[in-house]
Scaffold this motif. Sequence first.
Motif, PDB file in Angstrom:
ATOM      1  N   SER A 247       0.763  -1.255   0.026  1.00 17.94           N
ATOM      2  CA  SER A 247      -0.190  -0.110  -0.121  1.00 17.94           C
ATOM      3  C   SER A 247       0.917   1.213   0.046  1.00 17.94           C
ATOM      4  N   ALA A 248       0.330   2.500  -0.646  1.00 14.57           N
ATOM      5  CA  ALA A 248       0.926   3.723  -0.614  1.00 14.57           C
ATOM      6  C   ALA A 248       0.791   4.495   0.948  1.00 14.57           C
ATOM      7  N   ALA A 249       1.169   5.712   0.864  1.00 16.37           N
ATOM      8  CA  ALA A 249       1.161   6.227   2.141  1.00 16.37           C
ATOM      9  C   ALA A 249      -0.255   6.854   2.442  1.00 16.37           C
ATOM     10  N   ASP A 250      -1.031   7.162   1.317  1.00 21.24           N
ATOM     11  CA  ASP A 250      -2.345   7.760   1.323  1.00 21.24           C
ATOM     12  C   ASP A 250      -3.588   6.470   1.419  1.00 21.24           C
ATOM     13  N   GLU A 251      -2.937   5.275   1.600  1.00 19.21           N
ATOM     14  CA  GLU A 251      -4.032   4.330   1.436  1.00 19.21           C
ATOM     15  C   GLU A 251      -4.143   3.423   2.827  1.00 19.21           C
ATOM     16  N   VAL A 252      -5.175   2.787   3.204  1.00 20.01           N
ATOM     17  CA  VAL A 252      -5.170   1.901   4.077  1.00 20.01           C
ATOM     18  C   VAL A 252      -5.071   0.341   3.469  1.00 20.01           C
ATOM     19  N   HIS A 253      -4.712  -0.505   3.990  1.00 17.29           N
ATOM     20  CA  HIS A 253      -4.734  -1.951   3.108  1.00 17.29           C
ATOM     21  C   HIS A 253      -5.486  -3.059   3.665  1.00 17.29           C
ATOM     22  N   LEU A 254      -6.232  -3.356   2.925  1.00 23.42           N
ATOM     23  CA  LEU A 254      -6.917  -4.669   3.191  1.00 23.42           C
ATOM     24  C   LEU A 254      -6.352  -6.035   3.029  1.00 23.42           C
ATOM     25  N   GLY A 255      -5.991  -6.753   3.972  1.00 27.03           N
ATOM     26  CA  GLY A 255      -5.118  -7.856   3.330  1.00 27.03           C
ATOM     27  C   GLY A 255      -6.035  -9.170   3.285  1.00 27.03           C
ATOM     28  N   PHE A 256      -5.006 -10.128   2.753  1.00 24.18           N
ATOM     29  CA  PHE A 256      -5.723 -11.499   2.683  1.00 24.18           C
ATOM     30  C   PHE A 256      -4.433 -12.555   2.533  1.00 24.18           C
ATOM     31  N   GLY A 257      -4.549 -13.702   3.279  1.00 26.05           N
ATOM     32  CA  GLY A 257      -3.678 -14.800   3.279  1.00 26.05           C
ATOM     33  C   GLY A 257      -2.112 -14.206   3.459  1.00 26.05           C
ATOM     34  N   SER A 258      -1.232 -14.337   2.637  1.00 28.14           N
ATOM     35  CA  SER A 258       0.174 -13.731   2.783  1.00 28.14           C
ATOM     36  C   SER A 258       0.241 -12.151   2.771  1.00 28.14           C
ATOM     37  N   VAL A 259      -0.678 -11.632   2.269  1.00 29.10           N
ATOM     38  CA  VAL A 259      -0.386 -10.332   2.513  1.00 29.10           C
ATOM     39  C   VAL A 259      -1.101  -9.724   3.785  1.00 29.10           C
ATOM     40  N   PRO A 260      -0.572  -9.188   4.290  1.00 27.43           N
ATOM     41  CA  PRO A 260      -1.067  -9.084   5.987  1.00 27.43           C
ATOM     42  C   PRO A 260      -2.151  -7.734   6.146  1.00 27.43           C
ATOM     43  N   GLY A 261      -1.577  -6.802   5.289  1.00 29.93           N
ATOM     44  CA  GLY A 261      -2.631  -5.479   5.234  1.00 29.93           C
ATOM     45  C   GLY A 261      -2.563  -4.743   6.676  1.00 29.93           C
ATOM     46  N   ASP A 262      -3.547  -3.889   7.108  1.00 27.47           N
ATOM     47  CA  ASP A 262      -3.724  -3.045   7.987  1.00 27.47           C
ATOM     48  C   ASP A 262      -4.792  -4.017   8.726  1.00 27.47           C
ATOM     49  N   LEU A 263      -5.752  -4.762   8.088  1.00 26.00           N
ATOM     50  CA  LEU A 263      -6.924  -5.557   8.543  1.00 26.00           C
ATOM     51  C   LEU A 263      -6.838  -6.702   7.627  1.00 26.00           C
ATOM     52  N   SER A 264      -6.907  -7.825   7.913  1.00 27.13           N
ATOM     53  CA  SER A 264      -7.079  -9.173   6.958  1.00 27.13           C
ATOM     54  C   SER A 264      -8.348  -9.436   6.897  1.00 27.13           C
ATOM     55  N   LEU A 265      -8.742 -10.063   5.478  1.00 24.06           N
ATOM     56  CA  LEU A 265     -10.121 -10.751   5.438  1.00 24.06           C
ATOM     57  C   LEU A 265      -9.903 -12.119   6.007  1.00 24.06           C
ATOM     58  N   SER A 266      -8.648 -12.661   5.943  1.00 28.02           N
ATOM     59  CA  SER A 266      -8.688 -14.112   6.588  1.00 28.02           C
ATOM     60  C   SER A 266      -6.840 -14.191   6.452  1.00 28.02           C
ATOM     61  N   GLN A 267      -6.176 -14.258   7.622  1.00 27.12           N
ATOM     62  CA  GLN A 267      -4.729 -14.571   7.647  1.00 27.12           C
ATOM     63  C   GLN A 267      -4.659 -15.851   7.169  1.00 27.12           C
ATOM     64  N   SER A 268      -5.343 -16.727   7.187  1.00 26.19           N
ATOM     65  CA  SER A 268      -5.205 -18.214   6.735  1.00 26.19           C
ATOM     66  C   SER A 268      -5.377 -18.506   5.280  1.00 26.19           C
ATOM     67  N   GLY A 269      -6.013 -17.473   4.713  1.00 29.77           N
ATOM     68  CA  GLY A 269      -6.325 -17.724   3.180  1.00 29.77           C
ATOM     69  C   GLY A 269      -7.567 -18.106   3.197  1.00 29.77           C
ATOM     70  N   ASP A 270      -8.471 -18.231   3.967  1.00 30.11           N
ATOM     71  CA  ASP A 270      -9.793 -18.990   3.999  1.00 30.11           C
ATOM     72  C   ASP A 270     -10.928 -17.886   3.210  1.00 30.11           C
ATOM     73  N   LEU A 271     -11.414 -18.519   1.963  1.00 27.81           N
ATOM     74  CA  LEU A 271     -12.332 -17.632   1.448  1.00 27.81           C
ATOM     75  C   LEU A 271     -13.589 -17.367   2.244  1.00 27.81           C
ATOM     76  N   ALA A 272     -13.977 -18.423   2.764  1.00 31.12           N
ATOM     77  CA  ALA A 272     -15.414 -18.200   3.566  1.00 31.12           C
ATOM     78  C   ALA A 272     -15.497 -17.300   4.442  1.00 31.12           C
ATOM     79  N   GLU A 273     -14.186 -17.321   5.467  1.00 32.31           N
ATOM     80  CA  GLU A 273     -13.935 -16.243   6.357  1.00 32.31           C
ATOM     81  C   GLU A 273     -14.018 -14.721   5.789  1.00 32.31           C
ATOM     82  N   ALA A 274     -13.257 -14.822   4.454  1.00 33.80           N
ATOM     83  CA  ALA A 274     -13.050 -13.663   3.842  1.00 33.80           C
ATOM     84  C   ALA A 274     -14.339 -13.117   3.343  1.00 33.80           C
TER      85      ALA A 274
END
Length: 323
Positions: A247-274
């Motif tokens: 993510s760039a400086a003016d962005e917040v980042h929604l993560g998934f799986g191996s991309v952590p982000g500022d908040l993750s849809l699913s750290q384990s990469g589970d699509l149902a959780e996401a």
Amino acid sequence: MVTNSVRPLLLSSSNDGIARASQLLRDGELVAFPTETVYGLGARADVPAAVAQVYAAKGRPAVNPLIVHVPDLAVAQNLASFDDDAMRLAEAFWPGPLTLVLPKRPDSEIVPAATAGLPSVALRSPDHPVALALLRATGLPIVAPSANLSGRLSPTTAKHVLSGLGARIAAIVDGGGAEIGVESSIVATGKAPRLLRPGGLPLGAIEACLGTDLAIDAGSDHAPEAPGQLASHYAPRAILRLNATASAADEVHLGFGSVPGDLSLSQSGDLAEAARRLFAALAELDARGPSKIAVAPIPDQGLGRAINDRLRRAAAPRDQRHG
Ligand code: TXA
Ligand code: MG
């Protein structure tokens, strides 16, 4: 009308809450209720004024037809003609996150505005104990679009409904968080079955049931007969940037799986959780007031198709917003 009470009434999913909600629906009022996909904004499908209120409360264009909710297949068969494929799908997946678009029966009591004047009707039996109890108690076909302002994020909690629609509606039945988190898959049967919207029931399950591939016609979702193939919908206030591994400086980042982000849809990469977390996560990041939300890549398989469909619409140019 609800008088001498603060709108909207917040009802529990107890028997009393459901009885109260059902009476309000029968009186022609708008009542939001939980389903397994997202919260729906319920109203009688057989009363023009009730259906008109749904469009008004959501700010929804009159060309965008509504889904009629029923407790079971037997009730649905009074409203629409089921061909063999439709029977097979309803028997396999109802109640559940599948909407069927079928020829409306001429003797059905569904008002023309509910189907935006189309000869077809979209039907769904939701797999949620509160929704089913409410539909049975009311004993009427109930239109229920997602309970959000048109073009905005769909609600997966009663709180989302309250902040989006507030006093525009009579009541909200609180049934906790929605289990699936994205809306139903929509299929039109007939000569060649078509997927009109990817959703909570993965395409592979539908195709396996029918024993054939579906034509994908999902561009037409939210405006069946209109151009604008990628009309903006499901949009937070912030601009979305998709497939972002950083993510760039003016962005917040929604993560998934191996991309952590500022908040993750699913750290384990589970699509149902996401899927379950998608709309709430976008709302939470949006509330931080960023100008942009960057979103990690989501695999385009299983529920990932529905997630990516919602993300693409959320990222679409805003002047195309409708639906
Ligand atoms: O999971 C869901 O389906 C949720 C919950 C509340 O049940 N409901 C929902 O409704 O997503 P809504 O109004 O947000 O989406 C309904 C979509 C419309 O945008 C339209 O594209 C499609 O269903 N639709 C409805 N009637 C149709 C018809 N006769 N022909 C083609 N598409 C139709
Ligand atoms: Mg919607």
